[in-house]
Design a protein around this motif. Structure first.
Motif, PDB file in Angstrom:
ATOM      1  N   TRP A   4     -40.257  17.048  -2.865  1.00 51.82           N
ATOM      2  CA  TRP A   4     -40.821  16.356  -1.725  1.00 51.82           C
ATOM      3  C   TRP A   4     -41.592  17.383  -0.897  1.00 51.82           C
ATOM      4  CZ3 TRP A   4     -41.677  11.663   0.082  1.00 51.82           C
ATOM      5  CH2 TRP A   4     -41.998  11.516   1.417  1.00 51.82           C
ATOM      6  N   GLY A  36     -47.719  20.915  -6.676  1.00 46.84           N
ATOM      7  CA  GLY A  36     -47.841  19.810  -5.737  1.00 46.84           C
ATOM      8  C   GLY A  36     -49.307  19.420  -5.609  1.00 46.84           C
ATOM      9  N   CYS A  37     -49.551  18.194  -5.225  1.00 50.06           N
ATOM     10  CA  CYS A  37     -50.909  17.686  -5.082  1.00 50.06           C
ATOM     11  C   CYS A  37     -51.100  17.173  -3.656  1.00 50.06           C
ATOM     12  CB  CYS A  37     -51.157  16.568  -6.090  1.00 50.06           C
ATOM     13  SG  CYS A  37     -52.833  15.906  -6.028  1.00 50.06           S
ATOM     14  N   VAL A  38     -52.153  17.635  -2.996  1.00 51.75           N
ATOM     15  CA  VAL A  38     -52.466  17.186  -1.640  1.00 51.75           C
ATOM     16  C   VAL A  38     -53.972  16.978  -1.498  1.00 51.75           C
ATOM     17  CG1 VAL A  38     -50.470  18.251  -0.500  1.00 51.75           C
ATOM     18  CG2 VAL A  38     -52.590  19.560  -0.765  1.00 51.75           C
ATOM     19  N   HIS A  39     -54.340  16.222  -0.483  1.00 53.92           N
ATOM     20  CA  HIS A  39     -55.739  16.030  -0.136  1.00 53.92           C
ATOM     21  C   HIS A  39     -56.085  17.008   0.982  1.00 53.92           C
ATOM     22  CE1 HIS A  39     -55.821  12.430  -2.560  1.00 53.92           C
ATOM     23  NE2 HIS A  39     -54.696  12.065  -1.970  1.00 53.92           N
ATOM     24  N   CYS A  57     -59.268  16.991  -3.279  1.00 52.38           N
ATOM     25  CA  CYS A  57     -57.878  16.915  -3.711  1.00 52.38           C
ATOM     26  C   CYS A  57     -57.588  18.176  -4.518  1.00 52.38           C
ATOM     27  CB  CYS A  57     -57.704  15.653  -4.556  1.00 52.38           C
ATOM     28  SG  CYS A  57     -56.017  15.335  -5.066  1.00 52.38           S
ATOM     29  N   LEU A  99     -50.671  15.691   4.023  1.00 53.34           N
ATOM     30  CA  LEU A  99     -49.415  15.753   3.286  1.00 53.34           C
ATOM     31  C   LEU A  99     -49.023  14.373   2.762  1.00 53.34           C
ATOM     32  CD1 LEU A  99     -47.672  18.093   5.842  1.00 53.34           C
ATOM     33  CD2 LEU A  99     -48.476  18.741   3.565  1.00 53.34           C
ATOM     34  N   PRO A 100     -48.252  14.311   1.677  1.00 53.08           N
ATOM     35  CA  PRO A 100     -47.849  13.016   1.109  1.00 53.08           C
ATOM     36  C   PRO A 100     -47.055  12.131   2.067  1.00 53.08           C
ATOM     37  CG  PRO A 100     -47.443  14.768  -0.468  1.00 53.08           C
ATOM     38  CD  PRO A 100     -47.832  15.429   0.833  1.00 53.08           C
ATOM     39  N   ASN A 101     -46.419  12.732   3.083  1.00 54.05           N
ATOM     40  CA  ASN A 101     -45.649  11.940   4.042  1.00 54.05           C
ATOM     41  C   ASN A 101     -46.527  11.377   5.157  1.00 54.05           C
ATOM     42  OD1 ASN A 101     -46.133  14.206   5.620  1.00 54.05           O
ATOM     43  ND2 ASN A 101     -43.997  14.870   5.682  1.00 54.05           N
TER      44      ASN A 101
END
Length: 146
Positions: free
Chosen positions: A25, A59-62, A105, A132-134
């Motif tokens: 996470w 991890g993958c983020v924009h 990305c 972030l993914p959250n």
């Protein structure tokens, strides 16, 4: 008062606990802005897991470039030296707008790190913003070209 806890054999709770324990996470990141060298500034990002430790996986983020310190809005004018590129760590998956090079990305390396080289021959100030993914956005310190 009775507290609600995990029950032995609770698969959903066990799966969530295991996922969080394995740092899959992405909860936050640190962003370090380097010094300008030959019209290029390297910006390093370290993704952090649930426990605020360095991510122990890819991890993958924009990301996007902003003219605002809080990341409110996109940078008005793209960097003059395009494209924004990976410095050492990570892989740019997609530059969503290759004509302006202000959003994309990226996938980190196996320790959650990536870095971008941003170039400009002028004297702009901009901020790298990581989405972030959250749902949180995290802006870098000022990226200022001299």
């Amino acid at each position: 008062m009775t507290s609600i806890g995990r029950f032995p054999g609770d698969r959903k709770a066990d799966s969530l606990h295991q996922a969080l324990a394995n740092d899959i996470w992405i909860s936050d990141c640190t962003i370090t802005v380097g010094a300008e060298a030959t019209n290029v500034i390297n910006v390093a990002v370290q993704l952090l897991g649930f426990d605020a430790e360095n991510l122990s996986d890819r991890g993958c983020v924009h990301w996007y470039l902003s003219g605002d310190a809080d990341g409110d809005g996109m940078l008005a004018t793209e960097p003059t030296t395009m494209p924004v590129a990976i410095g050492t760590d990570g892989v740019v998956l997609e530059d969503w707008d290759s004509t302006t090079d202000k959003v994309g990305c990226v996938i980190s390396n196996a320790t959650g790190a990536f870095d971008l080289d941003i170039g400009d021959t002028g004297t702009p100030t901009m901020y790298l913003v990581v989405v972030l993914p959250n749902g949180r956005v995290k802006a870098s310190a000022a990226i200022t070209f001299a």
